[in-house]
Design a protein around this motif. Sequence first.
Motif, mmCIF file in Angstrom:
data_model
loop_
_atom_site.group_PDB
_atom_site.id
_atom_site.type_symbol
_atom_site.label_atom_id
_atom_site.label_comp_id
_atom_site.label_asym_id
_atom_site.label_seq_id
_atom_site.Cartn_x
_atom_site.Cartn_y
_atom_site.Cartn_z
ATOM 1 N N ARG A 1 0.697 -1.454 -0.058
ATOM 2 C CA ARG A 1 0.109 0.044 0.011
ATOM 3 C C ARG A 1 1.229 0.864 -0.011
ATOM 4 O O ARG A 1 1.765 1.346 0.966
ATOM 5 C CB ARG A 1 -1.262 0.159 0.871
ATOM 6 N N SER A 2 0.039 2.057 -0.584
ATOM 7 C CA SER A 2 1.193 3.478 -0.745
ATOM 8 C C SER A 2 0.696 4.862 -0.916
ATOM 9 O O SER A 2 -0.626 4.271 -1.321
ATOM 10 C CB SER A 2 1.537 4.415 -2.254
ATOM 11 N N PRO A 3 0.599 5.337 -0.006
ATOM 12 C CA PRO A 3 -0.029 6.485 0.786
ATOM 13 C C PRO A 3 -0.254 7.998 -0.592
ATOM 14 O O PRO A 3 -1.261 8.847 -0.742
ATOM 15 C CB PRO A 3 0.199 7.026 2.062
ATOM 16 N N GLN A 4 1.405 8.084 -1.247
ATOM 17 C CA GLN A 4 1.067 9.101 -1.899
ATOM 18 C C GLN A 4 1.843 9.393 -2.620
ATOM 19 O O GLN A 4 2.551 8.319 -3.517
ATOM 20 C CB GLN A 4 1.538 10.410 -1.394
ATOM 21 N N VAL B 1 -5.270 4.839 4.065
ATOM 22 C CA VAL B 1 -4.702 3.466 5.311
ATOM 23 C C VAL B 1 -6.251 3.644 5.991
ATOM 24 O O VAL B 1 -5.699 2.727 6.554
ATOM 25 C CB VAL B 1 -3.780 4.914 6.392
ATOM 26 N N SER B 2 -7.032 3.965 6.406
ATOM 27 C CA SER B 2 -8.440 3.926 6.402
ATOM 28 C C SER B 2 -8.768 2.122 6.287
ATOM 29 O O SER B 2 -9.918 1.810 6.682
ATOM 30 C CB SER B 2 -9.806 4.791 6.287
ATOM 31 N N GLU B 3 -7.997 2.547 5.003
ATOM 32 C CA GLU B 3 -9.023 0.566 4.264
ATOM 33 C C GLU B 3 -7.721 -0.202 4.372
ATOM 34 O O GLU B 3 -7.519 -1.358 3.540
ATOM 35 C CB GLU B 3 -9.202 1.592 3.196
ATOM 36 N N GLU C 1 -8.238 -3.738 5.744
ATOM 37 C CA GLU C 1 -9.311 -4.479 4.912
ATOM 38 C C GLU C 1 -8.100 -5.196 3.924
ATOM 39 O O GLU C 1 -8.435 -6.523 3.646
ATOM 40 C CB GLU C 1 -10.336 -4.223 4.572
ATOM 41 N N LEU C 2 -7.241 -4.680 3.337
ATOM 42 C CA LEU C 2 -6.383 -5.388 2.418
ATOM 43 C C LEU C 2 -5.511 -5.771 3.088
ATOM 44 O O LEU C 2 -5.172 -7.434 2.028
ATOM 45 C CB LEU C 2 -5.825 -3.550 1.948
ATOM 46 N N LEU C 3 -5.064 -5.629 3.639
ATOM 47 C CA LEU C 3 -4.462 -7.022 4.424
ATOM 48 C C LEU C 3 -4.494 -8.452 5.105
ATOM 49 O O LEU C 3 -4.243 -9.230 4.418
ATOM 50 C CB LEU C 3 -3.268 -6.468 5.645
ATOM 51 N N SER C 4 -6.059 -7.848 5.673
ATOM 52 C CA SER C 4 -6.708 -9.063 6.094
ATOM 53 C C SER C 4 -7.061 -10.277 4.902
ATOM 54 O O SER C 4 -6.995 -11.559 5.056
ATOM 55 C CB SER C 4 -7.565 -9.127 7.100
ATOM 56 N N SER C 5 -7.157 -9.390 4.029
ATOM 57 C CA SER C 5 -7.951 -9.907 2.403
ATOM 58 C C SER C 5 -6.595 -10.801 1.818
ATOM 59 O O SER C 5 -7.367 -11.445 0.729
ATOM 60 C CB SER C 5 -8.993 -9.506 2.689
ATOM 61 N N MET D 1 3.366 2.724 6.206
ATOM 62 C CA MET D 1 2.635 3.577 7.315
ATOM 63 C C MET D 1 3.355 3.741 8.499
ATOM 64 O O MET D 1 4.450 3.256 8.348
ATOM 65 C CB MET D 1 2.361 2.529 7.598
ATOM 66 N N PRO D 2 3.632 4.952 9.214
ATOM 67 C CA PRO D 2 4.207 5.492 10.411
ATOM 68 C C PRO D 2 4.095 4.058 11.550
ATOM 69 O O PRO D 2 2.477 3.574 11.646
ATOM 70 C CB PRO D 2 3.783 6.926 10.537
ATOM 71 N N PRO D 3 5.627 4.004 11.813
ATOM 72 C CA PRO D 3 5.466 2.917 12.747
ATOM 73 C C PRO D 3 4.133 2.693 14.087
ATOM 74 O O PRO D 3 3.147 2.175 14.702
ATOM 75 C CB PRO D 3 6.479 2.906 13.102
ATOM 76 N N GLU D 4 3.801 3.858 14.454
ATOM 77 C CA GLU D 4 2.898 4.073 15.473
ATOM 78 C C GLU D 4 1.428 3.852 14.842
ATOM 79 O O GLU D 4 1.051 3.640 15.241
ATOM 80 C CB GLU D 4 2.479 5.890 15.900
ATOM 81 N N SER D 5 1.180 4.018 13.531
ATOM 82 C CA SER D 5 0.016 3.608 13.163
ATOM 83 C C SER D 5 -0.653 1.920 13.031
ATOM 84 O O SER D 5 -1.231 1.512 12.970
ATOM 85 C CB SER D 5 -0.429 4.346 11.719
ATOM 86 N N ILE D 6 0.754 1.369 13.010
ATOM 87 C CA ILE D 6 1.044 -0.195 13.342
ATOM 88 C C ILE D 6 0.102 -0.146 14.246
ATOM 89 O O ILE D 6 -1.870 -1.180 14.260
ATOM 90 C CB ILE D 6 1.613 -0.585 12.682
ATOM 91 N N PRO D 7 -0.254 -0.305 15.378
ATOM 92 C CA PRO D 7 -0.765 -1.174 16.668
ATOM 93 C C PRO D 7 -2.492 0.364 16.513
ATOM 94 O O PRO D 7 -3.449 -0.497 16.510
ATOM 95 C CB PRO D 7 -0.633 -0.871 17.659
ATOM 96 N N ALA D 8 -2.361 1.152 16.040
ATOM 97 C CA ALA D 8 -3.351 2.134 15.875
ATOM 98 C C ALA D 8 -4.295 1.495 15.703
ATOM 99 O O ALA D 8 -5.500 2.043 15.463
ATOM 100 C CB ALA D 8 -3.172 4.167 15.996
ATOM 101 N N PHE D 9 -4.150 1.076 13.629
ATOM 102 C CA PHE D 9 -5.075 0.506 13.019
ATOM 103 C C PHE D 9 -5.168 -0.600 12.909
ATOM 104 O O PHE D 9 -5.893 -1.819 12.731
ATOM 105 C CB PHE D 9 -4.611 0.757 11.759
ATOM 106 N N LYS D 10 -4.540 -1.609 14.496
ATOM 107 C CA LYS D 10 -4.744 -3.125 14.843
ATOM 108 C C LYS D 10 -4.184 -3.930 13.706
ATOM 109 O O LYS D 10 -4.723 -5.116 13.292
ATOM 110 C CB LYS D 10 -6.109 -3.520 14.601
ATOM 111 N N LEU D 11 -3.499 -3.353 13.306
ATOM 112 C CA LEU D 11 -2.731 -4.409 11.992
ATOM 113 C C LEU D 11 -1.075 -4.957 12.189
ATOM 114 O O LEU D 11 -0.331 -6.434 12.284
ATOM 115 C CB LEU D 11 -1.228 -3.207 10.852
ATOM 116 N N THR D 12 -0.865 -5.172 13.488
ATOM 117 C CA THR D 12 0.356 -5.994 14.604
ATOM 118 C C THR D 12 0.578 -7.003 13.902
ATOM 119 O O THR D 12 1.225 -7.541 14.022
ATOM 120 C CB THR D 12 0.541 -5.618 16.421
ATOM 121 N N GLU D 13 -0.422 -7.683 14.439
ATOM 122 C CA GLU D 13 -0.614 -9.202 14.138
ATOM 123 C C GLU D 13 -0.852 -9.472 12.433
ATOM 124 O O GLU D 13 -0.452 -10.779 12.052
ATOM 125 C CB GLU D 13 -1.793 -10.298 14.242
ATOM 126 N N LEU D 14 -0.655 -8.434 11.468
ATOM 127 C CA LEU D 14 -1.173 -8.935 9.927
ATOM 128 C C LEU D 14 0.173 -8.753 9.307
ATOM 129 O O LEU D 14 0.319 -9.082 8.603
ATOM 130 C CB LEU D 14 -2.164 -8.206 8.954
#
Length: 341
Positions: free
Chosen positions: A170-173, A192-194, A197-201, A209-222
């Motif tokens: 995923r690229s933001p810009q 970033v809001s998607e 869903e994109l990773l889990s599917s 992604m900024p490291p801070e946002s990995i847990p904030a968007f619940k992506l740690t396990e993915l």
Amino acid sequence: MRISFPRLTAAIVFASAFAAPAVAQTTVLKYSNWLPPGQAMRMEVVEPWIAEVEKATQGRVKIDTAPKVVGSVPAQFDVARDGQADLVIFIPGYTPNRFDLLEVLQLPFVSDNPEVFAPLADRFYRKNLASYNEFKGVHPLSVYVVSPGQVFNSKRPLRSLADFKGLKIRSPQTSATQALTLMGAVPISKPVSETYELLSSGVIDGTFMPPESIPAFKLTELVPYATIVPGAIYNTVLVLGINEDKWNSLRAEDREAISRISGEAFARNIGRAYAKGDKAAFELMRKAGKPAEVFPAEALAEMKKVLLPIERDWMEKAKKKGMSDPQKVLEQLRADIAAAQ
């Protein structure tokens, strides 16, 4: 002559009505929020700033947060410009070929320190870029960067350029998309809001992604593989913006009060919040048995050469937008960052 009591009372009331000081009318600004609960920008900076706006204007300006985002996340600039909401945070990079000059702040290997770069971005914008009026219709209260995007993926450790090949990221810009293409990866441009869903599917293999946002968007396990690229492949610029007509309708003293707590002050708080959030995120990954790896120095030197076309392409776009000497602007940015360090 006697004046009856009812007439006397009426006279007093009538006189008082004209003698009483006018009560200042409260202006309520509608804020379109897309940041999730618990996210650093929202909790540590935006919400305290909202409270501070009311305090700084002595209650004359209040901000009402909409229960959900107005429109889509990529469309937040238009939402503010068109008056669908008064106040937004928008990401210029989500709409390619629109805010070309601002992309200088997003180029590879400019800075990986949000505490330095976030407030400097606002200052640099106002001094070097604001005159080009790329944000016509929206008044920028603060222009800033968050933590630089690092690389998180579900497939493998990244220790060479070859390891990027074929990965759907995923690229933001724009500059991040170009970097992935140059390295042989497959960029997927999504907000970033998607990402969850994109990773889990399985639609994507990883994300910038900024490291801070990995847990904030619940992506740690993915994303079990985290790669830190020293200097950073890119930064993401965000803007706290308000509809220009709404801004101009505010009293002068309220605009002044809001400006004092926005701009560099707001950006500096963003930088601090993200630096703190990054440390916490990396510690959480380490405890989960997923420590981040630093991209090796030899491979990094190769990456810097491969990504040089991004700078050249930005300079060409900047010239077409009327910037006479983009090279000088980029050199000034790097000099400012070196001095701030």
